[in-house]
Motif scaffolding. Structure first.
Motif, PDB file in Angstrom:
ATOM      1  N   PRO A 379       0.829  -1.210   0.000  1.00  0.00           N
ATOM      2  CA  PRO A 379       0.000   0.000   0.000  1.00  0.00           C
ATOM      3  C   PRO A 379       0.862   1.258   0.000  1.00  0.00           C
ATOM      4  O   PRO A 379       1.812   1.381   0.788  1.00  0.00           O
ATOM      5  CB  PRO A 379      -0.807  -0.129   1.297  1.00  0.00           C
ATOM      6  CG  PRO A 379      -0.927  -1.598   1.505  1.00  0.00           C
ATOM      7  CD  PRO A 379       0.376  -2.173   1.029  1.00  0.00           C
ATOM      8  N   PHE A 381       0.878   5.652  -0.315  1.00  0.00           N
ATOM      9  CA  PHE A 381       0.158   6.914  -0.202  1.00  0.00           C
ATOM     10  C   PHE A 381       1.156   8.042  -0.473  1.00  0.00           C
ATOM     11  O   PHE A 381       2.121   8.214   0.263  1.00  0.00           O
ATOM     12  CB  PHE A 381      -0.423   7.042   1.213  1.00  0.00           C
ATOM     13  CG  PHE A 381      -1.490   8.092   1.380  1.00  0.00           C
ATOM     14  CD1 PHE A 381      -1.962   8.852   0.312  1.00  0.00           C
ATOM     15  CD2 PHE A 381      -2.034   8.332   2.639  1.00  0.00           C
ATOM     16  CE1 PHE A 381      -2.957   9.802   0.484  1.00  0.00           C
ATOM     17  CE2 PHE A 381      -3.030   9.279   2.835  1.00  0.00           C
ATOM     18  CZ  PHE A 381      -3.487  10.024   1.751  1.00  0.00           C
ATOM     19  N   THR A 448     -10.676   4.348  -6.238  1.00  0.00           N
ATOM     20  CA  THR A 448     -10.374   4.104  -4.827  1.00  0.00           C
ATOM     21  C   THR A 448     -10.761   5.323  -3.991  1.00  0.00           C
ATOM     22  O   THR A 448     -11.359   5.196  -2.920  1.00  0.00           O
ATOM     23  CB  THR A 448      -8.872   3.800  -4.647  1.00  0.00           C
ATOM     24  OG1 THR A 448      -8.541   2.621  -5.380  1.00  0.00           O
ATOM     25  CG2 THR A 448      -8.523   3.599  -3.178  1.00  0.00           C
ATOM     26  N   GLU A 452     -13.414   5.590  -0.847  1.00  0.00           N
ATOM     27  CA  GLU A 452     -13.004   6.007   0.497  1.00  0.00           C
ATOM     28  C   GLU A 452     -13.810   7.217   0.976  1.00  0.00           C
ATOM     29  O   GLU A 452     -14.295   7.249   2.102  1.00  0.00           O
ATOM     30  CB  GLU A 452     -11.496   6.336   0.534  1.00  0.00           C
ATOM     31  CG  GLU A 452     -10.569   5.197   0.149  1.00  0.00           C
ATOM     32  CD  GLU A 452     -10.578   4.025   1.124  1.00  0.00           C
ATOM     33  OE1 GLU A 452     -11.388   4.005   2.066  1.00  0.00           O
ATOM     34  OE2 GLU A 452      -9.766   3.092   0.920  1.00  0.00           O
ATOM     35  N   GLU A 497      -4.116   7.166  -9.338  1.00  0.00           N
ATOM     36  CA  GLU A 497      -4.249   5.830  -8.738  1.00  0.00           C
ATOM     37  C   GLU A 497      -3.752   4.768  -9.716  1.00  0.00           C
ATOM     38  O   GLU A 497      -3.728   4.999 -10.925  1.00  0.00           O
ATOM     39  CB  GLU A 497      -5.707   5.518  -8.391  1.00  0.00           C
ATOM     40  CG  GLU A 497      -6.363   6.478  -7.429  1.00  0.00           C
ATOM     41  CD  GLU A 497      -7.826   6.116  -7.178  1.00  0.00           C
ATOM     42  OE1 GLU A 497      -8.244   4.991  -7.582  1.00  0.00           O
ATOM     43  OE2 GLU A 497      -8.550   6.935  -6.590  1.00  0.00           O
ATOM     44  N   TRP A 503      -3.654  -0.850  -3.205  1.00  0.00           N
ATOM     45  CA  TRP A 503      -3.984   0.507  -2.729  1.00  0.00           C
ATOM     46  C   TRP A 503      -2.811   1.408  -3.053  1.00  0.00           C
ATOM     47  O   TRP A 503      -1.813   1.451  -2.343  1.00  0.00           O
ATOM     48  CB  TRP A 503      -4.239   0.521  -1.221  1.00  0.00           C
ATOM     49  CG  TRP A 503      -5.172   1.611  -0.751  1.00  0.00           C
ATOM     50  CD1 TRP A 503      -6.520   1.507  -0.540  1.00  0.00           C
ATOM     51  CD2 TRP A 503      -4.826   2.982  -0.418  1.00  0.00           C
ATOM     52  NE1 TRP A 503      -7.038   2.714  -0.105  1.00  0.00           N
ATOM     53  CE2 TRP A 503      -6.021   3.639  -0.014  1.00  0.00           C
ATOM     54  CE3 TRP A 503      -3.639   3.711  -0.413  1.00  0.00           C
ATOM     55  CZ2 TRP A 503      -6.059   4.980   0.378  1.00  0.00           C
ATOM     56  CZ3 TRP A 503      -3.667   5.050  -0.036  1.00  0.00           C
ATOM     57  CH2 TRP A 503      -4.862   5.671   0.359  1.00  0.00           C
ATOM     58  N   VAL A 505      -2.360   5.349  -4.090  1.00  0.00           N
ATOM     59  CA  VAL A 505      -3.048   6.630  -4.267  1.00  0.00           C
ATOM     60  C   VAL A 505      -2.054   7.772  -4.058  1.00  0.00           C
ATOM     61  O   VAL A 505      -1.319   7.805  -3.070  1.00  0.00           O
ATOM     62  CB  VAL A 505      -4.219   6.783  -3.275  1.00  0.00           C
ATOM     63  CG1 VAL A 505      -4.872   8.151  -3.408  1.00  0.00           C
ATOM     64  CG2 VAL A 505      -5.260   5.685  -3.490  1.00  0.00           C
ATOM     65  N   LEU A 523      -8.961   8.934   3.567  1.00  0.00           N
ATOM     66  CA  LEU A 523      -7.819   8.350   2.851  1.00  0.00           C
ATOM     67  C   LEU A 523      -6.819   7.721   3.820  1.00  0.00           C
ATOM     68  O   LEU A 523      -6.271   6.653   3.541  1.00  0.00           O
ATOM     69  CB  LEU A 523      -7.130   9.409   1.993  1.00  0.00           C
ATOM     70  CG  LEU A 523      -7.904   9.893   0.762  1.00  0.00           C
ATOM     71  CD1 LEU A 523      -7.093  10.920  -0.013  1.00  0.00           C
ATOM     72  CD2 LEU A 523      -8.298   8.731  -0.155  1.00  0.00           C
ATOM     73  N   GLY A 526      -8.405   4.508   4.958  1.00  0.00           N
ATOM     74  CA  GLY A 526      -8.316   3.482   3.920  1.00  0.00           C
ATOM     75  C   GLY A 526      -6.914   2.927   3.766  1.00  0.00           C
ATOM     76  O   GLY A 526      -6.717   1.717   3.592  1.00  0.00           O
ATOM     77  N   PHE A 527      -5.930   3.805   3.844  1.00  0.00           N
ATOM     78  CA  PHE A 527      -4.526   3.397   3.739  1.00  0.00           C
ATOM     79  C   PHE A 527      -4.151   2.436   4.869  1.00  0.00           C
ATOM     80  O   PHE A 527      -3.562   1.369   4.628  1.00  0.00           O
ATOM     81  CB  PHE A 527      -3.649   4.658   3.779  1.00  0.00           C
ATOM     82  CG  PHE A 527      -2.169   4.411   3.770  1.00  0.00           C
ATOM     83  CD1 PHE A 527      -1.565   3.655   2.776  1.00  0.00           C
ATOM     84  CD2 PHE A 527      -1.359   4.957   4.766  1.00  0.00           C
ATOM     85  CE1 PHE A 527      -0.185   3.440   2.769  1.00  0.00           C
ATOM     86  CE2 PHE A 527       0.011   4.753   4.774  1.00  0.00           C
ATOM     87  CZ  PHE A 527       0.600   3.990   3.770  1.00  0.00           C
ATOM     88  N   GLN A 530      -5.860  -1.011   4.479  1.00  0.00           N
ATOM     89  CA  GLN A 530      -5.195  -1.890   3.514  1.00  0.00           C
ATOM     90  C   GLN A 530      -3.857  -2.380   4.062  1.00  0.00           C
ATOM     91  O   GLN A 530      -3.474  -3.538   3.848  1.00  0.00           O
ATOM     92  CB  GLN A 530      -4.981  -1.127   2.202  1.00  0.00           C
ATOM     93  CG  GLN A 530      -4.682  -2.025   1.021  1.00  0.00           C
ATOM     94  CD  GLN A 530      -5.819  -2.988   0.699  1.00  0.00           C
ATOM     95  OE1 GLN A 530      -6.980  -2.603   0.693  1.00  0.00           O
ATOM     96  NE2 GLN A 530      -5.490  -4.245   0.450  1.00  0.00           N
TER      97      GLN A 530
END
Length: 540
Positions: A379, A381, A448, A452, A497, A503, A505, A523, A526-527, A530
């Motif tokens: 994942p 971010f 995604t 979220e 994305e 994941w 993003v 976000l 969600g991060f 995952q």
């Protein structure tokens, strides 16, 4: 006459005692008793704002909805309370002198000599009164930056002394935060520095009503009595602020147990009202009893300074709260990463985050880390510069543009996949030239980000000069990086994305400025969700 009560919090003995968190915690407690609060920071530096200051000098720059670049303490104010802050909540010596000199140049002072008293002090008071008038809150809590004894703070202290003289002790309250150090060899806490700090205030005409003493273990009754006697402060108004080593969100609970809010209300002759605080106490219980744990690598050039990414670290913790998960942050300097050791640095990480920033230093290490996250399905971010680095990495390693870059780092690149906002190409001044503050963003359904946020239209805060170069849009999407968030006119890319990744993003904005422990940002939630899935998979 205004019914607003004014609470001023000063600091003595040492810097970095936690005035900002104390202001935020007191605001949190007063709100829990049904009162409304406005919070303000008075910074004694001559800069207009911290926008052009190095994070090593000042920590992170916190951006408000209306685009003010402010002190990181305003982040605590918004995270701990219901306050929505603006540029009026952040005041610096630079702003004060700038306003007074501009008026002098216009002739507003009718030829009189312009002086610190009354002109500078009047401008300081006016900034406080303006906030009170606009918000009509029960309390305005003002943090006076710096340490008592600093020459820079004197005009601010004189201004609040005048306010006490004008309005009296029933409307203006002085709270002084000091350090009670423990001498290691003797193992004994010493009150003398606090006594001297109060004397410094007294010399300026300010008698504190409440003393909050930072100390490594609770003060004894005898110690409180001694401080009370020598500092001319009521026994019950000497508050023990013990070091907290677990969660910063325990601080309001500590002050509640010390009855700080009750002492403040009693001192101002206000009704204590019923305290509704169970939601906060339950939140802290959840933090301290998290059932899962994830390891997140944060890769930024300023990781050696704890406050440089303060809002990012707090938002990761909020994402943990949303998932009943403890987030363990591993800070990695991108200059330590290269193609040969990237695996060693990132092995065992359940998520990789690259935060915002400026400048070329560390960029290649960030790109190596992003490639690792993309190819190993970890994942990822990316925030602001982190998103831009993700675009550069994809351009180089998927599209095959070996010199793909940002014009910030290589103006002569044949593939400038990140470039400066067109209307700013001619701007040379560093201050006040960025895209700052909250802007709307339209999300693509099925993305995604859309899943979220659970919304098609969002608003997020920005602080940047460079953007995704729109002419590369089709090439990126053909190769598997989708552009899923745009400005309403579709001229600016806000989110990228990789849908084939669990994941991945990248966002051009700063979601960390819109996260609270009570309302984790979607976000970040969600991060971490995952990342916890990957952690569970690793265990299995």
């Amino acid at each position: 006459m205004s019914k607003t009560k004014y609470i001023f919090i000063t600091g003595g003995v040492s810097s970095s005692l936690g005035k900002g968190v104390t202001v935020a915690a007191l605001g949190c407690l007063l709100e829990a008793r049904g009162y409304s609060v406005s919070l303000q920071k008075m910074d004694p530096y001559i800069n207009i704002d911290p926008g052009t200051m190095s994070p090593y000098q000042h920590g992170e720059v916190y951006v408000t909805e209306d685009g003010a670049e402010t002190d990181l303490d305003l982040g605590y104010y918004e995270r701990f309370t219901k306050s929505h802050l603006s540029r009026k909540n952040s005041v610096s010596t630079g702003q004060i002198y700038h306003a007074v000199i501009e008026r002098e140049r216009k002739g507003d002072y009718l030829g009189r000599t312009v002086q610190v008293v009354p002109h500078i002090t009047n401008e300081i008071r006016n900034r406080i009164y303006t906030l009170a008038r606009e918000h009509e809150t029960d309390f305005v809590i003002v943090e006076i930056g710096g340490t008592v004894g600093d020459i820079e703070s004197v005009p601010f202290l004189e201004a609040i002394r005048q306010m006490r003289y004008e309005h009296g002790s029933s409307q203006v309250l002085f709270v002084h935060l000091t350090l009670v150090p423990t001498i290691t060899a003797a193992g004994e806490a010493k009150t003398k520095p606090t006594q001297h700090s109060v004397k410094e205030l007294l010399a300026l005409g300010i008698q504190p009503d409440i003393l909050i003493c930072r100390i490594n273990k609770p003060m004894t009754k005898e110690m409180k009595t001694k401080i009370s006697l020598f500092c001319n402060v009521k026994d019950q108004n000497v508050i023990s602020a013990v070091d907290i080593n677990t969660s910063i969100y325990e601080i309001p609970i500590m002050y509640k147990e010390e009855k700080l809010d009750e002492v403040v209300l009693n001192a101002l002759g206000m009704d204590t009202r019923k305290l509704s605080f169970s939601h906060w106490e339950n939140l802290v219980k959840k933090i301290l009893n998290a059932k899962k744990q994830v390891k997140i690598a944060v890769i930024g050039k300023y990781i050696s300074l704890q406050d440089a990414y303060r809002s990012v670290y707090e938002s990761l913790a909020h994402g943990g709260i949303a998932n009943d998960t403890e987030v363990v942050v591993h800070k990695i300097d991108p200059e330590d990463i290269d193609s040969k050791n990237v695996k060693d640095h990132l092995k065992g990480m359940h998520g990789i985050l690259v935060p915002g920033g400026f400048g070329e230093r560390g960029i290649e290490g960030k790109i190596q880390a992003i490639q690792y996250a993309r190819t190993k399905k970890i994942p990822f971010f990316g925030i602001c510069l982190g998103m831009q680095c993700a675009v550069i990495e994809f351009g180089r390693n998927v599209l095959g543009y070996k010199d793909a870059n940002s014009t910030e780092f290589n103006p002569k690149s044949n593939h400038p996949v990140i470039s400066m906002i067109e209307e700013q190409m001619e701007i040379e001044r560093m201050g006040g030239t960025m895209r700052l503050g909250a802007y709307p963003c339209i999300l693509k359904k099925g993305s995604t980000a859309y899943s979220e946020y659970k919304s098609e239209k969002i608003s997020e805060r920005h602080r940047h000069r460079f953007e995704f170069t729109l002419r590369y849009k089709d090439e990126y999407e053909k190769k598997g990086m989708n552009l899923t968030g745009f400005s309403p006119d579709e001229s600016l890319v806000e989110i990228v994305e990789i849908p084939s990744h669990p994941w991945f993003v990248g966002v051009q904005f700063h979601p960390e400025f819109n996260s609270k422990p009570t309302e984790p940002h979607p976000l970040f939630a969600g991060f971490i969700r995952q990342a916890s899935k990957l952690a569970k998979k690793s265990e299995d």
